[in-house]
Design a protein around this motif. Sequence first.
Motif, mmCIF file in Angstrom:
data_model
loop_
_atom_site.group_PDB
_atom_site.id
_atom_site.type_symbol
_atom_site.label_atom_id
_atom_site.label_comp_id
_atom_site.label_asym_id
_atom_site.label_seq_id
_atom_site.Cartn_x
_atom_site.Cartn_y
_atom_site.Cartn_z
ATOM 1 N N VAL A 194 0.837 -1.202 0.000
ATOM 2 C CA VAL A 194 0.000 0.000 0.000
ATOM 3 C C VAL A 194 0.873 1.255 0.000
ATOM 4 C CG1 VAL A 194 -0.303 0.359 2.500
ATOM 5 C CG2 VAL A 194 -2.143 0.954 0.912
ATOM 6 N N ALA A 195 2.071 1.173 0.569
ATOM 7 C CA ALA A 195 2.999 2.312 0.529
ATOM 8 C C ALA A 195 3.391 2.617 -0.919
ATOM 9 C CB ALA A 195 4.234 2.024 1.376
ATOM 10 N N ASP A 196 3.645 1.563 -1.693
ATOM 11 C CA ASP A 196 3.947 1.760 -3.117
ATOM 12 C C ASP A 196 2.758 2.374 -3.845
ATOM 13 O OD1 ASP A 196 6.498 0.759 -2.930
ATOM 14 O OD2 ASP A 196 5.979 -1.247 -3.630
ATOM 15 N N LYS A 197 1.571 1.873 -3.533
ATOM 16 C CA LYS A 197 0.361 2.372 -4.186
ATOM 17 C C LYS A 197 0.169 3.862 -3.893
ATOM 18 C CE LYS A 197 -2.109 0.359 -6.236
ATOM 19 N NZ LYS A 197 -2.276 0.190 -7.710
ATOM 20 N N ILE A 198 0.362 4.264 -2.656
ATOM 21 C CA ILE A 198 0.176 5.659 -2.280
ATOM 22 C C ILE A 198 1.230 6.555 -2.937
ATOM 23 C CG2 ILE A 198 0.234 7.287 -0.340
ATOM 24 C CD1 ILE A 198 -0.976 5.026 1.358
ATOM 25 N N ARG A 199 2.433 6.036 -3.040
ATOM 26 C CA ARG A 199 3.497 6.807 -3.707
ATOM 27 C C ARG A 199 3.099 7.113 -5.150
ATOM 28 N NH1 ARG A 199 7.660 4.642 -6.451
ATOM 29 N NH2 ARG A 199 7.410 2.637 -5.394
ATOM 30 N N HIS A 200 2.552 6.129 -5.824
ATOM 31 C CA HIS A 200 2.123 6.330 -7.203
ATOM 32 C C HIS A 200 0.921 7.278 -7.291
ATOM 33 C CE1 HIS A 200 5.003 3.532 -8.660
ATOM 34 N NE2 HIS A 200 4.420 2.463 -8.160
ATOM 35 N N ILE A 201 0.024 7.177 -6.326
ATOM 36 C CA ILE A 201 -1.129 8.081 -6.306
ATOM 37 C C ILE A 201 -0.662 9.525 -6.141
ATOM 38 C CG2 ILE A 201 -3.182 8.766 -4.980
ATOM 39 C CD1 ILE A 201 -3.569 5.761 -4.350
ATOM 40 N N LYS A 202 0.294 9.743 -5.273
ATOM 41 C CA LYS A 202 0.824 11.091 -5.055
ATOM 42 C C LYS A 202 1.478 11.640 -6.326
ATOM 43 C CE LYS A 202 1.783 10.729 -0.074
ATOM 44 N NZ LYS A 202 2.856 10.646 0.946
ATOM 45 N N GLU A 203 2.101 10.747 -7.086
ATOM 46 C CA GLU A 203 2.770 11.178 -8.316
ATOM 47 C C GLU A 203 1.801 11.770 -9.331
ATOM 48 O OE1 GLU A 203 4.768 7.726 -9.751
ATOM 49 O OE2 GLU A 203 6.268 7.709 -8.136
ATOM 50 N N THR A 204 0.535 11.395 -9.258
ATOM 51 C CA THR A 204 -0.456 11.888 -10.222
ATOM 52 C C THR A 204 -0.889 13.318 -9.932
ATOM 53 O OG1 THR A 204 -2.414 11.158 -8.958
ATOM 54 C CG2 THR A 204 -1.355 9.541 -10.422
ATOM 55 N N GLY A 205 -0.679 13.785 -8.703
ATOM 56 C CA GLY A 205 -1.167 15.102 -8.315
ATOM 57 C C GLY A 205 -2.676 15.153 -8.171
ATOM 58 N N ALA A 206 -3.300 13.987 -8.020
ATOM 59 C CA ALA A 206 -4.762 13.910 -7.921
ATOM 60 C C ALA A 206 -5.262 14.392 -6.565
ATOM 61 C CB ALA A 206 -5.233 12.480 -8.162
ATOM 62 N N GLU A 207 -6.469 14.929 -6.575
ATOM 63 C CA GLU A 207 -7.146 15.275 -5.328
ATOM 64 C C GLU A 207 -7.841 14.063 -4.725
ATOM 65 O OE1 GLU A 207 -9.579 19.037 -5.736
ATOM 66 O OE2 GLU A 207 -9.102 18.619 -7.839
ATOM 67 N N TYR A 208 -8.283 13.159 -5.613
ATOM 68 C CA TYR A 208 -9.027 11.982 -5.190
ATOM 69 C C TYR A 208 -8.509 10.748 -5.905
ATOM 70 C CZ TYR A 208 -12.548 15.230 -3.361
ATOM 71 O OH TYR A 208 -13.190 16.220 -2.675
ATOM 72 N N VAL A 209 -8.557 9.605 -5.204
ATOM 73 C CA VAL A 209 -8.350 8.314 -5.834
ATOM 74 C C VAL A 209 -9.661 7.554 -5.707
ATOM 75 C CG1 VAL A 209 -7.421 7.306 -3.685
ATOM 76 C CG2 VAL A 209 -7.011 6.180 -5.888
ATOM 77 N N THR A 210 -10.072 6.942 -6.805
ATOM 78 C CA THR A 210 -11.322 6.212 -6.790
ATOM 79 C C THR A 210 -11.092 4.771 -7.213
ATOM 80 O OG1 THR A 210 -13.655 6.292 -7.469
ATOM 81 C CG2 THR A 210 -12.003 6.731 -9.170
ATOM 82 N N ALA A 211 -12.078 3.927 -6.910
ATOM 83 C CA ALA A 211 -12.034 2.514 -7.267
ATOM 84 C C ALA A 211 -13.452 1.973 -7.177
ATOM 85 C CB ALA A 211 -11.099 1.744 -6.340
ATOM 86 N N GLY A 212 -13.613 0.719 -7.576
ATOM 87 C CA GLY A 212 -14.925 0.099 -7.509
ATOM 88 C C GLY A 212 -15.097 -0.822 -6.338
ATOM 89 N N ASP A 213 -14.147 -0.805 -5.396
ATOM 90 C CA ASP A 213 -14.204 -1.680 -4.229
ATOM 91 C C ASP A 213 -13.942 -0.914 -2.943
ATOM 92 O OD1 ASP A 213 -14.378 -4.791 -4.648
ATOM 93 O OD2 ASP A 213 -13.292 -4.009 -6.379
#
Length: 261
Positions: A194-213
């Motif tokens: 999950v640390a890797d996942k969050i690092r990649h999310i931060k790289e996008t500069g997104a305000e929100y991360v979404t998913a279907g689960d």
Amino acid sequence: MRVALFSTCIGDALFPDAHKAAAIVLSRLGCEVVYPMGQTCCGQMHINTGYQKEAVPIIRSYADAFADSSIDYVVAPSGSCVGAVREQHVRIAQRYGDSALVDGAEKAVHKTYDLSEFIVDIMGTHDVGAFFPHRVTYHSSCHSLRFIEVGQRPYDLLRAVKGLELVDLPNSEECCGFGGTFSLKNADTSAAMVADKIRHIKETGAEYVTAGDSSCLMNIGGAMSRQHSGIRAIHIAEILASTVEHPWTPEKAAYTREAML
């Protein structure tokens, strides 16, 4: 069209707003949404941890709730649970159940859809009239990506949302580390994932991360909250339910550490 909402156990217990949002979207599309009160769990956790025979009553509850011929479709805002229903129910019913259970499981399974699948494949649209003026990235959950293969459907739905800027998530095919009981039995590995996942999310500069689960969002959102990242996790159903007249607001965010305490 009569559509039964399968809210899943984690949705019912922890994140009901996401499932209410799914009902709103389905109603907006002209569906008659019903909620069978006998529904419980998909049984995924039991089956995945080796308790296959013990999952038979759960599969029977699912069949009893949704096999009814008056229900045209069953929709769940959870690729993980839909994947479990499709991949496991009939097989376990054949192995440990009786002919009535097999028949009921087959009837229920064949009309069970993930929310994004249902909107695109059955309702034949990408535009549900949503408005969400934010920068968003999308996480592909393992089951939706590999089991039920939703493919581009969530992306197409998000691109049709007015005001939304969709940005690609690096290594989006990688697991967030939740994996049900995996995150409990292999906590250190899960935390690293999950640390890797969050690092990649931060790289996008997104305000929100979404998913279907909701399960993935719980894991990702909780970790981001502990890091005070400022990025919020939101279910795709909540984005699709948001309109100019009734916008989704940050105050409704459920996938945070504080909300789950």
